[in-house]
Design a protein around this motif. Structure first.
Motif, PDB file in Angstrom:
ATOM      1  N   VAL A 150      -8.571  52.990  28.241  1.00  0.00           N
ATOM      2  CA  VAL A 150      -7.451  52.392  27.507  1.00  0.00           C
ATOM      3  C   VAL A 150      -7.524  52.797  26.039  1.00  0.00           C
ATOM      4  N   ALA A 151      -8.722  52.708  25.455  1.00  0.00           N
ATOM      5  CA  ALA A 151      -8.900  53.146  24.062  1.00  0.00           C
ATOM      6  C   ALA A 151      -8.660  54.646  23.937  1.00  0.00           C
ATOM      7  N   GLY A 152      -9.060  55.405  24.961  1.00  0.00           N
ATOM      8  CA  GLY A 152      -8.891  56.854  24.917  1.00  0.00           C
ATOM      9  C   GLY A 152      -7.438  57.286  24.893  1.00  0.00           C
ATOM     10  N   LYS A 153      -6.555  56.436  25.396  1.00  0.00           N
ATOM     11  CA  LYS A 153      -5.128  56.763  25.419  1.00  0.00           C
ATOM     12  C   LYS A 153      -4.357  56.060  24.305  1.00  0.00           C
ATOM     13  N   SER A 154      -5.051  55.256  23.528  1.00  0.00           N
ATOM     14  CA  SER A 154      -4.390  54.439  22.509  1.00  0.00           C
ATOM     15  C   SER A 154      -3.926  55.276  21.321  1.00  0.00           C
ATOM     16  N   VAL A 155      -2.667  55.070  20.923  1.00  0.00           N
ATOM     17  CA  VAL A 155      -2.136  55.745  19.740  1.00  0.00           C
ATOM     18  C   VAL A 155      -2.870  55.261  18.496  1.00  0.00           C
ATOM     19  N   PHE A 156      -3.071  53.949  18.400  1.00  0.00           N
ATOM     20  CA  PHE A 156      -3.729  53.408  17.216  1.00  0.00           C
ATOM     21  C   PHE A 156      -5.181  53.881  17.124  1.00  0.00           C
ATOM     22  N   GLY A 165      -8.758  56.847  13.814  1.00  0.00           N
ATOM     23  CA  GLY A 165     -10.034  57.568  13.881  1.00  0.00           C
ATOM     24  C   GLY A 165     -11.141  56.783  14.557  1.00  0.00           C
ATOM     25  N   MET A 166     -10.791  55.923  15.495  1.00  0.00           N
ATOM     26  CA  MET A 166     -11.783  55.083  16.175  1.00  0.00           C
ATOM     27  C   MET A 166     -12.853  55.945  16.856  1.00  0.00           C
TER      28      MET A 166
END
Length: 469
Positions: A397-403, A408-409
């Motif tokens: 989910v984080a890997g596809k997140s725009v934010f 730069g997460m």
């Protein structure tokens, strides 16, 4: 039946975009700092590289020999997202055959397991022997007078080998031998699975279930993540299924350490979960008495007498767990051994496969209890398994997140790096691999992702010559 969509390579070399080439260089620099981009857990281009450069090149586990004991026995399995028939032919040789007819690509086998000397395509009834050889077709004498049968058999894995009943295959004609691929990890396989000449067998059928996660999360978790055990799995101790769970993790009460290799293999080593008369590996006397130490080297015997691997990973996606659990409320703990494979079904989906292994030399009742214990902890509805599969879903989910991308997460893999924790290499470790002084670190995970990066960023390798060069 779990349906894994089959994708195959077109034969064209997969191209790497300039942006991804730059990303590879960024990953390399960031890994040195112990940080990883979420992008690697949900990116279609990287995933295509994984299928092409990891699963189609590395040695991958496909079955246990006990699943196909007789000539003609077969099971359907996957390498990456491609489906194969793992079959023992009439001469007893194990074959790994691509389950696609060479006429129009329809699967020639649609049954999960069985016994057959031939496979017949349902579309036009082309027939293939269980060696993969083309065997015939309707109206053969009229329709295929000049067909060269040697050219139209089922495609097969160019390399198939096994170790202690574990069958592996490599789809890369230029692959190293299985022993070369395993390296010194083979030493530990001998000490864990080769304890007597009767060996182990798979109990029942492998369980399969779909999980919204990336395959790497499961692999690196089983390889070395002891840090999560006391917190994520605390409920297992609270209900009496896993007494003393703190000792199985990376906390101050733990007696665990890491052993890992640059090849991406690694394990969590424990100095013993249960008191005597249980064996240091956790098995009761009636099982441990069947072990044959003379099958091992003196160093392997010393390792078995003092240590046991609780989890391990053979890169890319074969794991093993050997831990104690109570099969029933109030029952004494029983050590179970099971294999786990995280089969990719997209960048954000995996199909978990479980095989519980039992000692052929053990009393029947012990293996039954071990099977129940394994299901209760890591089956599809297992206490620990439900914990793991909930948290693994966060990475894709984080890997596809725009934010996440715009901000730069990064994910932190710095545990044990440069004095971050009480964790260092153990200079007194006398056995193979790099050993650490505790499990409060992430050195094996960093080695895993370095191996991952080497593979996905390296174009096709040249085929090996007959002398192996």
């Amino acid at each position: 039946m779990i349906d894994q969509q089959t994708t195959t390579n077109s034969g064209r070399r997969i191209q790497t975009s300039q942006q991804t080439e730059e990303f590879f260089r960024t990953i390399d620099e960031e890994l040195k700092q112990g940080i990883v981009s979420p992008r690697i857990f949900n990116d279609s281009e990287l995933y295509a590289h994984e299928l092409d450069r990891i699963f189609a090149r590395c040695w991958c586990f496909v079955a246990h020999e006990s699943e196909i004991p007789m000539p003609g026995d077969y099971v359907l399995r996957y390498i990456g997202q491609d489906q194969f028939i793992v079959v023992r032919d009439e001469d007893g040789q194990v074959r790994v055959l691509f389950n696609k007819c060479t006429h129009r690509g329809s699967p020639v086998c649609r049954v999960e397991k069985g016994n057959s000397s031939h496979f017949r395509c349902p579309y036009h009834s082309w027939v293939f022997k269980n060696t993969g050889e083309w065997s015939g077709a309707p109206y053969r004498k009229k329709a295929y007078k000049k067909l060269d049968a040697e050219l139209w058999g089922l495609a097969s894995a160019p390399h198939v080998d096994s170790v202690h009943g574990l069958i592996f295959a490599s789809l890369d004609p230029g692959a190293p031998t299985l022993d070369e691929y395993l390296g010194e990890m083979r030493w530990y396989l001998d000490a864990l699975l080769g304890l007597n000449d009767q060996g182990m067998s798979a109990i029942g059928e492998p369980q399969r279930w779909r999980v919204p996660a990336n395959w790497k999360s499961g692999a690196e978790n089983f390889m070395a993540d002891a840090y999560h055990v006391p917190s994520l799995h605390r409920s297992a101790e609270e209900v009496g299924m896993f007494p003393g769970i703190e000792a199985g993790g990376a906390g101050p009460q733990a007696s665990s350490r890491h052993v890992y290799f640059d090849e991406g293999h690694g394990m969590i080593i424990n100095d013993g979960f249960l008191p005597p008369p249980w064996h240091r590996s956790g098995f009761p006397p009636e099982v441990a008495d069947t072990f044959q130490p003379d099958r091992l080297t003196s160093d392997q015997q010393l390792f078995v007498e003092n240590h046991s691997a609780t989890t391990f990973l053979i890169f890319p996606n074969l794991g093993l767990v050997r831990v104690p659990a109570s099969p029933h409320p109030g029952a004494p703990p029983t050590v179970f051994t099971y294999l786990r494979q995280w089969q990719p079904s997209g960048p954000d989906t995996i199909v978990n496969w479980n095989w519980t292994l039992g000692w052929n030399s053990a009393p029947e009742g012990f293996n039954e209890e071990a099977y129940v214990a394994a299901l209760s902890m890591h089956g599809p509805a297992g206490i620990l398994e439900q914990d793991d599969t909930v948290v693994w879903g966060g990475a894709p989910v984080a890997g596809k997140s725009v934010f996440a991308r715009k901000s730069g997460m990064r994910f932190n893999f710095q545990l044990g790096l440069d004095g971050m924790s009480d964790y260092a290499e153990d200079p007194e470790w006398r056995f193979p691999g790099r050993a650490t002084t505790s499990a409060l670190g992430e050195a094996p995970q960093r080695a895993f992702y370095r191996r991952w990066l080497r593979e996905v960023s390296t174009p096709d390798r040249p085929e090996r010559t007959e002398n192996g060069e």
